[in-house]
Design a protein around this motif. Structure first.
Motif, mmCIF file in Angstrom:
data_model
loop_
_atom_site.group_PDB
_atom_site.id
_atom_site.type_symbol
_atom_site.label_atom_id
_atom_site.label_comp_id
_atom_site.label_asym_id
_atom_site.label_seq_id
_atom_site.Cartn_x
_atom_site.Cartn_y
_atom_site.Cartn_z
ATOM 1 N N UNK A 130 31.200 41.605 31.568
ATOM 2 C CA UNK A 130 32.378 42.471 31.447
ATOM 3 C C UNK A 130 33.138 42.556 32.771
ATOM 4 N N UNK A 131 32.395 42.545 33.861
ATOM 5 C CA UNK A 131 33.048 42.624 35.172
ATOM 6 C C UNK A 131 33.889 41.372 35.447
ATOM 7 N N UNK A 132 33.388 40.207 35.066
ATOM 8 C CA UNK A 132 34.164 38.971 35.235
ATOM 9 C C UNK A 132 35.475 39.054 34.457
ATOM 10 N N UNK A 133 35.397 39.497 33.201
ATOM 11 C CA UNK A 133 36.610 39.643 32.390
ATOM 12 C C UNK A 133 37.550 40.695 32.980
ATOM 13 N N UNK A 134 36.970 41.775 33.494
ATOM 14 C CA UNK A 134 37.782 42.838 34.092
ATOM 15 C C UNK A 134 38.521 42.323 35.333
ATOM 16 N N UNK A 135 37.865 41.482 36.134
ATOM 17 C CA UNK A 135 38.515 40.938 37.326
ATOM 18 C C UNK A 135 39.739 40.105 36.983
ATOM 19 N N UNK A 136 39.616 39.220 36.012
ATOM 20 C CA UNK A 136 40.767 38.394 35.625
ATOM 21 C C UNK A 136 41.847 39.243 34.927
ATOM 22 N N UNK A 137 41.408 40.244 34.167
ATOM 23 C CA UNK A 137 42.362 41.135 33.511
ATOM 24 C C UNK A 137 43.204 41.892 34.544
ATOM 25 N N UNK A 138 42.557 42.398 35.582
ATOM 26 C CA UNK A 138 43.280 43.110 36.632
ATOM 27 C C UNK A 138 44.160 42.172 37.449
ATOM 28 N N UNK A 139 43.753 40.926 37.572
ATOM 29 C CA UNK A 139 44.570 39.971 38.323
ATOM 30 C C UNK A 139 45.898 39.696 37.627
ATOM 31 N N UNK A 140 45.928 39.796 36.306
ATOM 32 C CA UNK A 140 47.178 39.568 35.577
ATOM 33 C C UNK A 140 48.176 40.705 35.809
ATOM 34 N N UNK A 141 47.697 41.938 35.948
ATOM 35 C CA UNK A 141 48.565 43.043 36.321
ATOM 36 C C UNK A 141 49.505 43.520 35.242
ATOM 37 N N UNK A 142 48.995 43.821 34.053
ATOM 38 C CA UNK A 142 49.849 44.371 32.992
ATOM 39 C C UNK A 142 50.325 45.775 33.379
ATOM 40 N N UNK A 143 51.551 46.153 33.020
ATOM 41 C CA UNK A 143 52.053 47.488 33.354
ATOM 42 C C UNK A 143 51.222 48.583 32.690
ATOM 43 N N UNK A 144 51.118 49.699 33.379
ATOM 44 C CA UNK A 144 50.411 50.901 32.917
ATOM 45 C C UNK A 144 48.914 50.702 32.778
ATOM 46 N N UNK A 182 45.355 38.457 44.725
ATOM 47 C CA UNK A 182 44.427 37.454 45.265
ATOM 48 C C UNK A 182 42.986 37.966 45.235
ATOM 49 N N UNK A 183 42.784 39.212 45.604
ATOM 50 C CA UNK A 183 41.424 39.764 45.618
ATOM 51 C C UNK A 183 40.837 39.891 44.213
ATOM 52 N N UNK A 184 41.674 40.206 43.247
ATOM 53 C CA UNK A 184 41.164 40.269 41.876
ATOM 54 C C UNK A 184 40.748 38.889 41.377
ATOM 55 N N UNK A 185 41.503 37.865 41.728
ATOM 56 C CA UNK A 185 41.091 36.511 41.358
ATOM 57 C C UNK A 185 39.797 36.122 42.077
ATOM 58 N N UNK A 186 39.675 36.509 43.332
ATOM 59 C CA UNK A 186 38.427 36.231 44.060
ATOM 60 C C UNK A 186 37.255 36.920 43.384
ATOM 61 N N UNK A 187 37.457 38.163 42.961
ATOM 62 C CA UNK A 187 36.395 38.872 42.241
ATOM 63 C C UNK A 187 35.980 38.114 40.990
ATOM 64 N N UNK A 188 36.971 37.680 40.214
ATOM 65 C CA UNK A 188 36.651 36.986 38.969
ATOM 66 C C UNK A 188 35.901 35.686 39.197
ATOM 67 N N UNK A 189 36.395 34.840 40.100
ATOM 68 C CA UNK A 189 35.776 33.524 40.299
ATOM 69 C C UNK A 189 34.431 33.624 41.019
ATOM 70 N N UNK A 190 34.316 34.485 42.017
ATOM 71 C CA UNK A 190 33.040 34.616 42.725
ATOM 72 C C UNK A 190 31.968 35.202 41.812
ATOM 73 N N UNK A 191 32.342 36.197 41.003
ATOM 74 C CA UNK A 191 31.372 36.767 40.064
ATOM 75 C C UNK A 191 30.945 35.736 39.022
ATOM 76 N N UNK A 192 31.887 34.909 38.577
ATOM 77 C CA UNK A 192 31.553 33.866 37.609
ATOM 78 C C UNK A 192 30.622 32.830 38.217
ATOM 79 N N UNK A 193 30.835 32.478 39.490
ATOM 80 C CA UNK A 193 29.984 31.495 40.167
ATOM 81 C C UNK A 193 28.545 32.001 40.263
ATOM 82 N N UNK A 194 28.360 33.252 40.697
ATOM 83 C CA UNK A 194 27.003 33.779 40.844
ATOM 84 C C UNK A 194 26.390 34.155 39.499
ATOM 85 N N UNK A 195 27.216 34.421 38.515
ATOM 86 C CA UNK A 195 26.695 34.607 37.158
ATOM 87 C C UNK A 195 25.968 33.332 36.713
#
Length: 312
Positions: free
Chosen positions: A212-226, A255-268
């Motif tokens: 869920x955290x990996x998905x949350x990182x990429x979701x936050x990187x997209x930056x939908x309003x509200x 950039x940091x949200x993308x780093x969160x997503x990819x780094x978490x996916x790598x260690x997953x």
């Protein structure tokens, strides 16, 4: 008859009985053949002596060449042992320092401003997995920095008059508390316990919640309003409004949200490979969850019995 000397003999007349025959032989010069033979004999003996000396030198040189790799191997082995002893000494010193700290300051050490639990990677995690757990801990710390920067960017979006800026700032502030606690309890602490105890149950907790955290990182990187994210979409709106400073913070947040997503996916993936290598299974996880629940129930029953007996 009377006139002849009886001692006269041709052999005695030709030689002097008082002459030294050895001196005569010494004075006689060597002829050509004898001199050549002796010279050849002397040369042969000299060359034989020279060959024997060179063979001795060659033998000693080859022996030295054979010993050199052995000496180098022994030196390398000694250096390796010295490094192992130094590493072991550092571990002992770290363990001693940790024991002294626990004796003087108490066992709980995390978080530092208000210690609630004990957590020490060098003391509790096997050496082979300390690097992985330390990287996961750094990812969790980076998540805290990302949440803080994301909140600051959303606050500037509000000041810049971006639509739904208030909602973004409010949600991002809530993330700073909820995501911080949830990420630590639901995926970092389980993976910490998994490497410490090698129990399938903790690995499954990590796989579920870190997924869920990996998905949350990429979701936050997209930056939908509200949504409380200063990600890509909100970043474009900020730059279109001419708010450069707020846009720069949105760039860093994205950039940091993308780093969160990819780094978490790598260690997953890395943790999952270790999970398979150790032979953990879902059945083991279910059995461990069941036994843990039974133990918890037994502890609760014992505590309740002790409390009621004290009342009586």
């Amino acid at each position: 008859m009377a006139g002849r000397n009886p001692f006269e003999h041709a052999e005695f007349n030709q030689s002097n009985p008082f002459e030294d025959t050895n001196q005569i032989q010494a004075d006689v010069p060597l002829n050509e053949h004898s001199g050549k033979a002796e010279a050849e004999q002397d040369y042969t003996s000299y060359t034989q002596y020279g060959d024997s000396q060179s063979s001795v030198y060659q033998t000693s040189a080859s022996a030295n060449d054979a010993e050199d790799p052995k000496i180098a191997a022994k030196a390398a082995e000694l250096r390796r042992r010295e490094e192992e002893l130094a590493a072991r000494e550092r571990e002992i010193q770290a363990a001693q320092a940790e024991a002294d700290r626990v004796r003087t300051q108490g066992k709980n050490n995390f978080p530092k401003f208000y210690p609630l639990i004990y957590m020490s990677i060098p003391a509790e995690i096997p050496k082979a997995h300390q690097s992985t757990v330390r990287w996961l801990y750094n990812i969790w710390l980076a998540l805290l920095a990302t949440l803080t920067l994301n909140f600051l960017a959303c606050m500037l979006m509000l000041f810049a008059g971006i639509p739904n800026g208030a909602a973004d700032m409010g949600v991002s502030l809530g993330y700073c508390f909820t995501i911080t606690a949830a990420s630590f309890l639901l995926w970092y602490r389980p993976v910490y316990n998994a490497f410490m105890k090698e129990m399938s149950m903790y690995y499954y907790f990590y796989f579920i919640f870190n997924g869920f955290h990996v998905l949350f990182g990429f979701y936050m990187a997209l930056g939908f309003p509200s949504t409380g994210s200063a990600g890509l979409i909100n970043m474009i709106q900020v730059f279109n409004g001419g708010h450069i400073f707020a846009g720069i913070l949105c760039v860093f947040s994205t950039a940091l949200w993308f780093v969160q997503g990819f780094s978490s996916l790598f260690f997953y993936r890395k943790v999952y490979q270790h999970y398979n290598q150790q032979g953990h299974t879902f059945d083991q996880a279910k059995a461990q969850v069941t036994s843990s629940a039974v133990r918890s129930q037994a502890v609760q029953n014992a505590a309740w019995s002790a409390a009621t007996s004290n009342r009586v």
